[in-house]
Scaffold this motif. Structure first.
Motif, PDB file in Angstrom:
ATOM      1  N   THR A 467       0.812  -1.224   0.000  1.00  0.00           N
ATOM      2  CA  THR A 467       0.000   0.000   0.000  1.00  0.00           C
ATOM      3  C   THR A 467       0.842   1.269   0.000  1.00  0.00           C
ATOM      4  OG1 THR A 467      -0.154   0.150   2.418  1.00  0.00           O
ATOM      5  CG2 THR A 467      -1.786  -1.218   1.292  1.00  0.00           C
ATOM      6  N   LYS A 468       2.168   1.138   0.205  1.00  0.00           N
ATOM      7  CA  LYS A 468       3.048   2.309   0.265  1.00  0.00           C
ATOM      8  C   LYS A 468       3.779   2.482  -1.065  1.00  0.00           C
ATOM      9  CE  LYS A 468       3.919   1.805   5.244  1.00  0.00           C
ATOM     10  NZ  LYS A 468       4.924   1.514   6.281  1.00  0.00           N
ATOM     11  N   ASN A 469       3.958   3.736  -1.476  1.00  0.00           N
ATOM     12  CA  ASN A 469       4.673   3.955  -2.729  1.00  0.00           C
ATOM     13  C   ASN A 469       5.725   5.053  -2.649  1.00  0.00           C
ATOM     14  OD1 ASN A 469       3.295   6.593  -3.558  1.00  0.00           O
ATOM     15  ND2 ASN A 469       1.514   5.234  -3.353  1.00  0.00           N
ATOM     16  N   TYR A 470       5.802   5.781  -1.537  1.00  0.00           N
ATOM     17  CA  TYR A 470       6.779   6.859  -1.410  1.00  0.00           C
ATOM     18  C   TYR A 470       7.072   7.072   0.065  1.00  0.00           C
ATOM     19  CZ  TYR A 470       8.576  11.665  -1.170  1.00  0.00           C
ATOM     20  OH  TYR A 470       9.317  12.782  -0.893  1.00  0.00           O
ATOM     21  N   ASN A 471       8.338   7.424   0.379  1.00  0.00           N
ATOM     22  CA  ASN A 471       8.724   7.675   1.769  1.00  0.00           C
ATOM     23  C   ASN A 471       9.728   8.817   1.837  1.00  0.00           C
ATOM     24  OD1 ASN A 471      11.164   6.800   3.928  1.00  0.00           O
ATOM     25  ND2 ASN A 471       9.086   6.846   4.763  1.00  0.00           N
ATOM     26  N   SER A 520      12.502   8.207  -1.170  1.00  0.00           N
ATOM     27  CA  SER A 520      12.528   7.021  -2.035  1.00  0.00           C
ATOM     28  C   SER A 520      11.120   6.738  -2.514  1.00  0.00           C
ATOM     29  CB  SER A 520      13.078   5.806  -1.267  1.00  0.00           C
ATOM     30  OG  SER A 520      12.260   5.508  -0.138  1.00  0.00           O
ATOM     31  N   GLY A 521      11.036   5.914  -3.545  1.00  0.00           N
ATOM     32  CA  GLY A 521       9.731   5.490  -4.016  1.00  0.00           C
ATOM     33  C   GLY A 521       9.458   5.902  -5.442  1.00  0.00           C
ATOM     34  N   ILE A 522       8.166   5.901  -5.794  1.00  0.00           N
ATOM     35  CA  ILE A 522       7.766   6.010  -7.184  1.00  0.00           C
ATOM     36  C   ILE A 522       8.152   7.337  -7.817  1.00  0.00           C
ATOM     37  CG2 ILE A 522       5.455   6.875  -6.664  1.00  0.00           C
ATOM     38  CD1 ILE A 522       4.496   4.961  -8.956  1.00  0.00           C
ATOM     39  N   TRP A 523       8.203   8.411  -7.044  1.00  0.00           N
ATOM     40  CA  TRP A 523       8.529   9.723  -7.613  1.00  0.00           C
ATOM     41  C   TRP A 523      10.032   9.961  -7.682  1.00  0.00           C
ATOM     42  CZ3 TRP A 523       4.027  10.529  -9.384  1.00  0.00           C
ATOM     43  CH2 TRP A 523       2.892  10.226  -8.635  1.00  0.00           C
ATOM     44  N   VAL A 524      10.826   9.037  -7.119  1.00  0.00           N
ATOM     45  CA  VAL A 524      12.257   9.256  -6.983  1.00  0.00           C
ATOM     46  C   VAL A 524      13.064   8.433  -7.981  1.00  0.00           C
ATOM     47  CG1 VAL A 524      14.219   9.137  -5.403  1.00  0.00           C
ATOM     48  CG2 VAL A 524      11.958   9.818  -4.563  1.00  0.00           C
ATOM     49  N   ALA A 526      14.816   4.326  -8.985  1.00  0.00           N
ATOM     50  CA  ALA A 526      15.252   3.033  -8.463  1.00  0.00           C
ATOM     51  C   ALA A 526      16.075   3.159  -7.193  1.00  0.00           C
ATOM     52  CB  ALA A 526      16.055   2.286  -9.534  1.00  0.00           C
ATOM     53  N   GLU A 527      16.840   4.236  -7.069  1.00  0.00           N
ATOM     54  CA  GLU A 527      17.685   4.435  -5.907  1.00  0.00           C
ATOM     55  C   GLU A 527      17.173   5.607  -5.075  1.00  0.00           C
ATOM     56  OE1 GLU A 527      20.124   2.482  -4.979  1.00  0.00           O
ATOM     57  OE2 GLU A 527      19.847   1.185  -6.742  1.00  0.00           O
ATOM     58  N   PRO A 528      17.231   5.484  -3.733  1.00  0.00           N
ATOM     59  CA  PRO A 528      16.839   6.615  -2.883  1.00  0.00           C
ATOM     60  C   PRO A 528      17.703   7.842  -3.153  1.00  0.00           C
ATOM     61  CG  PRO A 528      17.030   4.599  -1.594  1.00  0.00           C
ATOM     62  CD  PRO A 528      17.608   4.301  -2.941  1.00  0.00           C
ATOM     63  N   SER A 529      17.147   9.012  -2.906  1.00  0.00           N
ATOM     64  CA  SER A 529      17.855  10.275  -3.062  1.00  0.00           C
ATOM     65  C   SER A 529      18.165  10.837  -1.681  1.00  0.00           C
ATOM     66  CB  SER A 529      17.015  11.270  -3.862  1.00  0.00           C
ATOM     67  OG  SER A 529      17.641  12.524  -3.938  1.00  0.00           O
ATOM     68  N   VAL A 530      19.435  11.128  -1.429  1.00  0.00           N
ATOM     69  CA  VAL A 530      19.894  11.574  -0.110  1.00  0.00           C
ATOM     70  C   VAL A 530      20.273  13.047  -0.168  1.00  0.00           C
ATOM     71  CG1 VAL A 530      21.609  11.248   1.714  1.00  0.00           C
ATOM     72  CG2 VAL A 530      20.697   9.263   0.475  1.00  0.00           C
ATOM     73  N   THR A 531      19.825  13.797   0.832  1.00  0.00           N
ATOM     74  CA  THR A 531      20.234  15.184   1.015  1.00  0.00           C
ATOM     75  C   THR A 531      21.025  15.284   2.311  1.00  0.00           C
ATOM     76  OG1 THR A 531      18.265  16.017  -0.111  1.00  0.00           O
ATOM     77  CG2 THR A 531      19.448  17.567   1.287  1.00  0.00           C
ATOM     78  N   ARG A 532      22.228  15.821   2.234  1.00  0.00           N
ATOM     79  CA  ARG A 532      23.055  15.999   3.430  1.00  0.00           C
ATOM     80  C   ARG A 532      23.805  17.330   3.300  1.00  0.00           C
ATOM     81  NH1 ARG A 532      25.664  12.191   7.054  1.00  0.00           N
ATOM     82  NH2 ARG A 532      25.078  10.480   5.670  1.00  0.00           N
ATOM     83  N   THR A 533      23.483  18.283   4.147  1.00  0.00           N
ATOM     84  CA  THR A 533      24.179  19.567   4.152  1.00  0.00           C
ATOM     85  C   THR A 533      24.501  19.962   5.585  1.00  0.00           C
ATOM     86  OG1 THR A 533      22.122  20.832   4.257  1.00  0.00           O
ATOM     87  CG2 THR A 533      22.999  20.367   2.079  1.00  0.00           C
ATOM     88  N   THR A 573      15.819  16.648  -1.294  1.00  0.00           N
ATOM     89  CA  THR A 573      16.106  17.024  -2.667  1.00  0.00           C
ATOM     90  C   THR A 573      14.897  16.749  -3.561  1.00  0.00           C
ATOM     91  OG1 THR A 573      18.438  16.518  -2.348  1.00  0.00           O
ATOM     92  CG2 THR A 573      17.651  16.593  -4.607  1.00  0.00           C
ATOM     93  N   ALA A 574      14.696  17.601  -4.548  1.00  0.00           N
ATOM     94  CA  ALA A 574      13.569  17.417  -5.466  1.00  0.00           C
ATOM     95  C   ALA A 574      13.629  16.033  -6.122  1.00  0.00           C
ATOM     96  CB  ALA A 574      13.598  18.489  -6.535  1.00  0.00           C
ATOM     97  N   PRO A 575      12.500  15.313  -6.196  1.00  0.00           N
ATOM     98  CA  PRO A 575      12.483  13.968  -6.783  1.00  0.00           C
ATOM     99  C   PRO A 575      12.851  13.976  -8.266  1.00  0.00           C
ATOM    100  CG  PRO A 575      10.477  14.396  -5.548  1.00  0.00           C
ATOM    101  CD  PRO A 575      11.196  15.698  -5.660  1.00  0.00           C
ATOM    102  N   ASN A 576      13.132  12.785  -8.777  1.00  0.00           N
ATOM    103  CA  ASN A 576      13.544  12.656 -10.173  1.00  0.00           C
ATOM    104  C   ASN A 576      12.482  13.133 -11.149  1.00  0.00           C
ATOM    105  OD1 ASN A 576      15.919  11.611  -9.297  1.00  0.00           O
ATOM    106  ND2 ASN A 576      15.548   9.508  -9.946  1.00  0.00           N
ATOM    107  N   ASP A 577      11.196  12.961 -10.780  1.00  0.00           N
ATOM    108  CA  ASP A 577      10.169  13.360 -11.732  1.00  0.00           C
ATOM    109  C   ASP A 577      10.039  14.879 -11.845  1.00  0.00           C
ATOM    110  OD1 ASP A 577       8.942  13.561  -9.170  1.00  0.00           O
ATOM    111  OD2 ASP A 577       6.959  13.410 -10.077  1.00  0.00           O
ATOM    112  N   CYS A 578      10.856  15.633 -11.049  1.00  0.00           N
ATOM    113  CA  CYS A 578      10.937  17.086 -11.199  1.00  0.00           C
ATOM    114  C   CYS A 578      12.086  17.507 -12.108  1.00  0.00           C
ATOM    115  CB  CYS A 578      11.124  17.759  -9.839  1.00  0.00           C
ATOM    116  SG  CYS A 578       9.776  17.516  -8.655  1.00  0.00           S
TER     117      CYS A 578
END
Length: 805
Positions: A467-471, A520-524, A526-533, A573-578
């Motif tokens: 039931t989950k598709n994005y986190n 992570s998930g459908i909007w991102v 295959a690989e999670p996107s990490v933000t570290r500043t 960070t903005a997802p891949n679909d952006c």
């Protein structure tokens, strides 16, 4: 047909002249009666705007103050109720977590976001945005940048809430009960208030506890499921005051606030020309048992989206003007605990006072965003986002002030603020419905149609939950601010010409911000996107003022002041679909503090033997590196960028005239010309565009009459307030404009006996239907677009009983 700029300028000049004449005529009337005892003098007002008690006429800035008596008589429930009578105040009333609008002063909004955070709020000396006005002594609104004494986010001004403190000598009990009805709102809103003050050791130790609880039904119905929701709010505040000596006061406080809201604040007035419809054909060999195809039926011409989606059948007895259509309902809730400590020590060292104000708070919130069924699923299946968030916050401020009678006065201090957000793997989850029909539609729309993948399979593979598709996960977010500040004033004795005070102030700030998140998930992809500043900045802000008082009842002042909103990190960070969005090019990991320069001249004081009091100012504000929220329409995400420059010019005028010993007339007016001074493609803004959410003018006028009814003291007040039209968005559409409006209110009350007062309040007595905020979510006219309108309250009738023993 639109009026020429010359005609508009003439209109504004005429309006300002009319206000001035309407104000000065009653003042002249008061002057003609000055030789008799029929007209009483206007009382002096003390404020603590410069963190010391002063007469309002002595402070070189334009300040509005509302005291406890007016709060009660006008039935001002929340501080936002005060704003409609303040010259230059705009509060669209949307976007705040509590459902209340942020205050915008002097035209400083800055973008397409309804929550610009350009005005700060302090409650009892700590940065706390607390709204309930029960058991409050005074509200002060300080206009203009307050960067030296009040720090970040005070570029438009600062609101100060001063609560009533424990009485060390007398026990007292008080309370209020309020019944309120509004046209088209089901049921009766009921609120209860209570207060008890108990001296524990006479003149040494006392406890004061106050609180309130109230609820009201939602006015707008979701015609999909007949849901209108409820808003519930309660708070309790306890203060323990200890005065071991005449020169020492220690106040320990605790505040708990609970808020829950499942109502809809905006009406959906969208008129889509078509909508998506899924055609399902049973097929045992298909992934979820169905083949899917899309159809695009037309909506009836002019039909609103709720009417279109419900087939013209609005459920229940609700007015279709107050309707939405959502597959999933929203809700928001939060709980906040605040522990505060203030210590005031007079003459810590001979000629020097010391004050400390510190706080710790624990804040938790959660909610559900149901609108994604429209934006991500085109109303064909249910999908929603659950939010969870929490943080701890520590604040400390210590200051030392001179208390001598000499010409030199000074204040120096230090401020520290740290916000630590809790790590959470449930910061944000997006879900979709688990039935096979919904899964089949989701797989076709998001997978085959948009090429993002099957959300059910993504949920299984990435989260072990179909039931989950994005986190969105937060590992760490920490914000710190350290500031050192000081102001010094020197007063020159000019003999028969009065006195001249020159003040200089400086604040040094050092900001640190650290963030570590993952999406992570459908909007991102295959690989999670990490933000570290891990970054920060520092700087200084200055203030200089000159205040000439030819006598004790009149002042002319000039100010140069600077302010800032603290910078921070965009994250996640903005997802891949952006990636292909037209506005992605302005994205940065960290945005910096913006800069404000304010130039101001003003006059204030008393005239006509203290029968007429006024305060006025004209100003110009230059704003650079403006923080703006940039929306990416292709993916539904936003980020903050230093994307603009702007300039705001205006005037403010407020007055009170004592016409007789029992009749007062109030007249407030402002004119604001706030414009962009740069082109910002990501905002759809052009050099010369009017700023969003800022009316060109607002006004407030009131007659307040004290009278005697059946031998008992009473009062009646009639007032009118009005706003010019304003827009919510650059690249403006007709649906983004809130038209000008005016509302009339009437209040009256009578002192039943020495312990109780009963009052009746009718707001918007002519039942004006007006839009306080309107916005089209998208610049295009696609079927999932939302055209939202937030209305002012229709006619409301409130019965209030106040008692004190």
């Amino acid at each position: 047909m639109y009026a020429s700029s010359y005609t508009k300028a003439g209109l504004y000049r005429s309006l300002m002249c009319g206000v001035a004449i309407a104000t000065l005529m009653p003042a002249a009337w008061a002057q003609t009666e000055s030789d008799s005892d029929a007209v009483t003098e206007i009382e002096e007002v003390y404020v603590t705007a410069r963190k010391k008690q002063e007469l309002i006429v002595e402070v070189p800035m334009n300040i509005a103050a509302v005291g406890a008596e007016e709060i009660s008589k006008r039935n001002l429930i929340n501080k936002e109720d005060v704003y409609r009578s303040i010259a230059g105040a705009a509060a669209p009333g949307v976007g705040d977590i509590s459902g209340r609008g942020q205050l915008i002063l002097r035209g400083l909004s800055g973008g397409n976001d309804a929550t610009p955070n350009t005005t700060s709020t302090f409650t009892d000396g700590i940065p706390l945005n607390f709204s309930d006005l029960y058991d409050v002594e005074r509200v002060e609104v300080l206009r203009g940048p307050q960067g030296t004494l009040y720090g970040s986010n005070a570029i438009g001004g600062t609101v100060r809430i001063i609560t009533k403190k424990p009485d060390l000598s007398e026990m007292s009990v008080g309370g209020s009960i309020l019944f309120k009805t509004e046209h088209h709102r089901p049921g009766t809103e009921v609120r209860g208030y209570g207060m008890i003050n108990v001296p524990i050791m006479e003149d040494k130790l006392a406890l004061r506890v106050s609180g309130s609880s109230g609820s009201k039904a939602g006015k707008i119905i979701n015609v999909y499921n007949d849901h209108n929701g409820e808003e519930e709010e309660k708070f309790i505040r306890a203060q323990l005051m200890w005065a071991p000596s005449d020169t020492t006061r220690v106040n320990l406080s605790y505040v708990n606030q609970d808020f829950y809201d499942s109502t809809y604040q905006a009406v959906d007035v969208s008129t889509p020309s078509y909508y998506y419809e899924a055609i399902l054909t049973a097929n045992p060999d298909a992934p979820y048992g169905y083949d899917v195809a899309f159809d695009f039926p037309n909506c009836p011409t002019g039909a609103s989206r709720p009417e279109c989606k419900s087939g013209g059948n609005i459920m229940g007895d609700y007015n279709p003007e107050f309707a939405v259509w959502n597959l999933v309902d929203n809700y928001t809730e939060y709980n906040m605990d605040v522990f505060g400590l203030t210590v005031d020590k007079d003459n810590l060292i001979d000629g020097i006072d010391m004050s400390y104000a510190g706080s710790y708070r624990d804040f938790t919130t959660s909610g559900r965003q149901g609108g994604w069924s429209r934006f991500d699923a085109n109303d064909m299946f249910r999908t929603w986002i659950l939010d969870q968030d929490a943080y701890d916050r520590w604040t400390h401020e210590i200051r030392f002030q001179s208390n001598s009678e000499g010409p030199l006065e000074w204040t120096v201090g230090a401020f520290y603020d740290e916000i630590d957000y809790a790590p959470s793997d449930s910061w944000q989850w997006q879900y979709h419905a688990s039935d096979n029909k919904s899964r089949a539609i989701a797989a076709y729309l998001w997978g085959d149609y948009w090429g993002l993948g099957d959300p059910t399979q993504i949920g299984i593979d990435m989260y072990g939950d179909p039931t989950k598709n994005y986190n969105a996960t937060r590992f760490e977010t920490n914000l710190k601010e350290l500031a050192l500040f000081g102001e010094a004033s020197y007063t020159f004795d000019l003999g028969d010409s009065g006195k001249l005070e020159i003040t200089g102030g400086l604040r040094y700030y050092d900001l640190k911000d650290k963030i570590h998140t993952e999406v992570s998930g459908i909007w991102v992809g295959a690989e999670p996107s990490v933000t570290r500043t891990d970054d920060g900045e520092n700087g200084t802000r200055k203030k200089v003022s000159v205040n000439w008082m030819p006598n004790q009842e009149f002042a002319v002042f000039g100010i140069y002041s600077e302010g800032y909103r603290q910078g921070g990190n965009n994250g996640p960070t903005a997802p891949n679909d952006c990636a292909n969005d037209e506005n992605i090019d302005s994205y940065v990991d960290r945005y910096s503090s913006d800069k404000i320069k304010n130039y101001e001249l003003g006059m204030k004081g008393f005239l006509f033997e203290r029968k007429f009091q006024f305060s006025s100012a004209v100003y110009q504000i230059d704003w650079t590196d403006v923080q703006t929220s940039v929306y990416m329409p292709s993916c539904g995400f936003s980020y903050t960028a230093n994307a603009a420059s702007a300039r705001s010019r205006g005037l403010e005028f407020e007055s009170t005239t004592s016409l007789t010993d029992t009749l007062k007339f109030l007249a407030n007016f402002s004119y604001t010309d706030s414009k962009m001074t740069s082109d910002v493609e990501a905002l759809g803004a052009k050099d010369g565009d009017d700023m969003t959410m800022v009316p060109k003018y607002n006004f407030y006028a009131a007659l307040d009459k004290e009278l005697e009814i059946w031998g008992r003291e009473g009062s009646v007040r009639i007032d009118v307030s009005g706003y010019g039209k304003y827009k919510s968005h650059f690249n403006v559409k007709d649906e983004d404009i809130s038209p000008a409006y005016q509302i009339v209110n009437l209040s009256g009350g009578i002192q039943v006996n020495e312990y109780a007062r009963i009052s009746l309040h009718v707001n918007n007595i002519f039942d004006k239907k007006a839009v306080r905020y309107a916005r089209s979510r998208s610049r295009s006219d696609w079927s999932g677009n939302t055209l939202s309108e937030f209305y002012i309250d229709e006619r409301t009738v409130a019965l209030r009983l106040d008692f004190n023993f």
